[in-house]
Design a protein around this motif. Structure first.
Motif, PDB file in Angstrom:
ATOM      1  N   TYR A 334      -4.091  75.467  76.960  1.00 23.79           N
ATOM      2  CA  TYR A 334      -2.756  75.961  77.341  1.00 23.79           C
ATOM      3  C   TYR A 334      -1.914  76.185  76.109  1.00 23.79           C
ATOM      4  O   TYR A 334      -1.207  77.190  75.972  1.00 23.79           O
ATOM      5  CB  TYR A 334      -2.088  74.938  78.264  1.00 23.79           C
ATOM      6  N   ARG A 335      -2.011  75.256  75.144  1.00 21.66           N
ATOM      7  CA  ARG A 335      -1.208  75.371  73.923  1.00 21.66           C
ATOM      8  C   ARG A 335      -1.590  76.636  73.142  1.00 21.66           C
ATOM      9  O   ARG A 335      -0.746  77.357  72.653  1.00 21.66           O
ATOM     10  CB  ARG A 335      -1.410  74.122  73.052  1.00 21.66           C
ATOM     11  N   LYS A 336      -2.892  76.880  73.095  1.00 22.19           N
ATOM     12  CA  LYS A 336      -3.355  78.063  72.355  1.00 22.19           C
ATOM     13  C   LYS A 336      -2.800  79.332  72.986  1.00 22.19           C
ATOM     14  O   LYS A 336      -2.360  80.257  72.315  1.00 22.19           O
ATOM     15  CB  LYS A 336      -4.883  78.094  72.363  1.00 22.19           C
ATOM     16  N   LEU A 337      -2.783  79.329  74.330  1.00 20.91           N
ATOM     17  CA  LEU A 337      -2.350  80.541  75.045  1.00 20.91           C
ATOM     18  C   LEU A 337      -0.843  80.758  74.964  1.00 20.91           C
ATOM     19  O   LEU A 337      -0.385  81.862  74.721  1.00 20.91           O
ATOM     20  CB  LEU A 337      -2.763  80.430  76.517  1.00 20.91           C
ATOM     21  N   HIS A 338      -0.085  79.681  75.213  1.00 21.21           N
ATOM     22  CA  HIS A 338       1.363  79.837  75.412  1.00 21.21           C
ATOM     23  C   HIS A 338       2.184  79.374  74.222  1.00 21.21           C
ATOM     24  O   HIS A 338       3.022  80.103  73.725  1.00 21.21           O
ATOM     25  CB  HIS A 338       1.802  79.062  76.657  1.00 21.21           C
ATOM     26  N   ASN A 343       5.725  79.864  69.278  1.00 26.36           N
ATOM     27  CA  ASN A 343       5.876  79.638  67.845  1.00 26.36           C
ATOM     28  C   ASN A 343       6.149  80.947  67.124  1.00 26.36           C
ATOM     29  O   ASN A 343       7.026  81.050  66.264  1.00 26.36           O
ATOM     30  CB  ASN A 343       4.609  78.999  67.267  1.00 26.36           C
ATOM     31  N   ASN A 344       5.352  81.967  67.521  1.00 25.55           N
ATOM     32  CA  ASN A 344       5.537  83.288  66.907  1.00 25.55           C
ATOM     33  C   ASN A 344       6.961  83.780  67.115  1.00 25.55           C
ATOM     34  O   ASN A 344       7.596  84.290  66.187  1.00 25.55           O
ATOM     35  CB  ASN A 344       4.556  84.299  67.508  1.00 25.55           C
ATOM     36  N   ILE A 345       7.438  83.602  68.358  1.00 31.38           N
ATOM     37  CA  ILE A 345       8.804  84.062  68.667  1.00 31.38           C
ATOM     38  C   ILE A 345       9.809  83.346  67.764  1.00 31.38           C
ATOM     39  O   ILE A 345      10.713  83.949  67.189  1.00 31.38           O
ATOM     40  CB  ILE A 345       9.135  83.818  70.164  1.00 31.38           C
ATOM     41  N   CYS A 346       9.577  82.041  67.618  1.00 30.09           N
ATOM     42  CA  CYS A 346      10.484  81.265  66.780  1.00 30.09           C
ATOM     43  C   CYS A 346      10.477  81.816  65.346  1.00 30.09           C
ATOM     44  O   CYS A 346      11.532  81.973  64.716  1.00 30.09           O
ATOM     45  CB  CYS A 346      10.077  79.799  66.751  1.00 30.09           C
TER      46      CYS A 346
END
Lengths: 352, 231
Positions: A334-338, A343-346
């Protein structure tokens, strides 16, 4: 780490253990229930023998061991009754069919088998199965997990298989189609109807155990049922883990059908789940709790609840499972997907 | 434990021997149809044995239990038992009847009497006879054993386990000695077993077949026995 931090973290750990939800202890409670039922099946034949001794009014004619047995039973029953020969009749029978203070309870499979064999319904007998049917409709296959005397032995058998594995022996882990047991149930009923005899009574492990314990303790000797039951134990070790319950038991099939739309079911909270798959490993019936696949065959045994490290499994009152909730939110998938995306958005926000 | 050599005598019946006259199965209506015909030649006998062992014992309960009647042992069902076929269909083999039996009369069949009869209750009166306490019918959940109240009237009316028969060639009273033990053991009295000259027992229509007379008989082998009623 300084002292203050250590104290805080210790406190956190103790808080965690203090707030361990009660449902995690249900599996222990279940073992207690299984042991009590089994103990009852051992005690009742002994009481029955004691009653015959009392009724015969011949203490001096008993053998020395018989006298000893009489004394022990008298010691335990005398606080409760003055007239053991009659009043101890209040509780009789086994889980297959029993009499509990005038309240008769029978296994629904016994009723179904009898209806098939006799091609007729006996209302007085049908009524005795209504309570188990009602409980099965509400709680599903709970009989299999919480009451069945064979379950105790089968689960101990699973433990034996684990020990054997540690010694280097490889127990069988074959898998068959789970609907096989519905087929077995159907065949049993058809054969019952053709031969006019209750076939399920001969191959249903809890019925066999109730009978055989009585034979062994009261009549002195095991019957053919013991051989059959030993074979199922061997089947479970050599061929498939809990194979008889999973794939062959006609009673399990009937209870599964009754509990298809059970009200109380175990459910995964996807936010809490970390995809560790311990629940799948521990599930005796080979179900897939980690991916919400409980289905009609879950027996509410609570083993998965007891082992879940993040308390993600809870009881809910729903008629169906919430299916395919996806990966657990605490898990790596789930972490890998979402979380990667967030993180990228941040990062982008930071850039902007 | 003493077993009467049932097989020997039954063998004589099959051959239509004259010696069989002292115990007649057929007239009581209790015997299986194959015995009722009386004479049985060797071919028919072999055929029956073959059929009952190969096919019937495993598949067909009616033949299997009937086969057992004359091939293995003479047994009674507990009081209140319904007829043979519905009995096998109704009995769920829960074992409660023996659990409440205060006299340890009730025992259970293993595989020896065919798969169909496995786990069903029986009574061998010579080993331990029924005392007509009627607890088994009370506890039976299925109606395979009907509940009968423990009164003289309802026992006389409803219990049909079998019927006693006296072997006059073995009975002491018929040999000129006074005995009468069976009549004293009978729980139902004159309506079931009446004594005549030298206390010779005469079985009456009221006999329900509890087997206490057979249990108590001082002769070896017993001079009075219960002819079971499976019908």
């Amino acid at each position: 780490m300084n002292n203050a931090e250590l104290i805080v973290s210790n406190k956190a750990v103790s808080e965690l253990s203090k707030h361990r939800p009660l449902r995690r202890y249900l599996n222990k409670l279940r073992w207690l229930s299984l042991c009590l039922v089994f103990a009852m099946l051992i005690i009742l034949p002994l009481l029955s023998v004691y009653q015959t001794y009392v009724a015969s009014h011949g203490y001096r004619l008993l053998s020395p061991s018989g006298k000893h047995f009489y004394d022990v039973m008298q010691f335990f029953t005398s606080p409760f009754t003055d007239d053991p020969a009659n009043s101890l009749d209040a509780v009789k029978g086994s889980t297959w069919s029993g009499n509990f203070f005038g309240f008769k309870i029978s296994d629904p499979l016994a009723v179904l088998g009898q209806i098939a064999a006799a091609a007729a319904i006996y209302p007085a007998f049908l009524i005795t199965a209504l309570t188990p049917i009602l409980f099965s409709v509400l709680f599903g296959r709970f009989y299999c997990g919480w009451i069945c005397p064979a379950t105790l032995l089968y689960e101990l058998n699973t433990n034996l298989a684990v020990w054997l594995q540690k010694l280097g022996f490889r127990p069988g882990h074959r898998e068959f189609a789970r609907y096989l047991k519905y087929f077995v149930l159907m065949v049993c009923l058809v054969v019952s109807a053709l031969t006019g005899t209750v076939v399920v009574a001969v191959i249903y492990p809890p019925a066999i155990i109730g009978r055989e314990l009585y034979y062994a303790l009261a009549l002195g000797g095991f019957g053919a049922g013991t051989v059959f039951f030993m074979l199922t134990l061997l089947f479970d070790i050599l061929v498939a883990r809990r194979g008889f319950c999973r794939y062959l038991c006609p009673g399990g099939a009937l209870y599964s059908l009754l509990g298809r739309y059970r009200l109380l079911r175990i459910q995964r909270q996807v936010q809490q789940c970390n995809d560790c798959a311990k629940c799948n490993a521990v599930c005796e019936f080979g179900l897939n709790p980690m991916r919400d696949d409980f289905g009609q065959e879950c027996n509410n045994c609570c083993a998965c609840i007891a082992i879940c490290p993040t308390d993600a499994l809870i009881f809910s009152t729903r008629v169906t499972d919430i299916s395919s909730q996806g990966a657990g939110h605490l898990g790596p998938k789930y972490r890998k997907l979402h979380l990667a995306n967030t993180n990228n958005i941040c990062d982008e926000d930071a850039k902007a | 434990m003493i077993r009467f050599p049932d097989r020997l005598i039954l063998k004589n019946w099959r051959r239509g021997s004259k010696r069989s006259s002292h115990v007649e199965l057929g007239r009581d209506g209790g015997a299986p149809p194959s015995l009722r015909s009386g004479v049985m030649n060797r071919r028919k006998f072999l055929f029956t044995m073959l059929a009952s062992t190969v096919v019937a014992e495993t598949v067909n309960p009616v033949t299997a239990s009937a086969g057992a009647v004359y091939s293995r042992q003479r047994y009674l069902r507990p009081p209140g038992a319904v007829a043979s076929d519905p009995f096998l269909a109704r009995c769920i083999r829960c074992g409660q009847c023996a659990e409440v039996c205060p006299n340890e009369s009730i025992n259970y069949f293993g595989l020896g009497n065919g798969l169909a009869a496995m786990g069903t209750p029986y009574i061998i009166p010579r080993e331990q006879a029924c005392v007509l306490c009627m607890k088994c019918g009370e506890v039976c959940p299925t109606g395979a054993l009907q509940s009968i109240s423990r009164t003289r009237e309802s026992i006389l009316e409803k219990v049909r386990m079998g019927r006693a028969r006296v072997d006059e060639s073995l009975c002491l009273s018929f040999q000129g000695n006074t005995c009468g033990v069976c009549a004293r053991a009978c729980p139902l009295g004159k309506v079931a077993l009446q004594v005549g000259y030298l206390e010779q027992p005469h079985v009456q229509a009221g006999c329900v077949g509890c087997g206490l007379c057979e249990r108590i008989c001082i002769q070896m082998p017993q001079a009075i026995r219960i002819i079971p009623n499976y019908a």
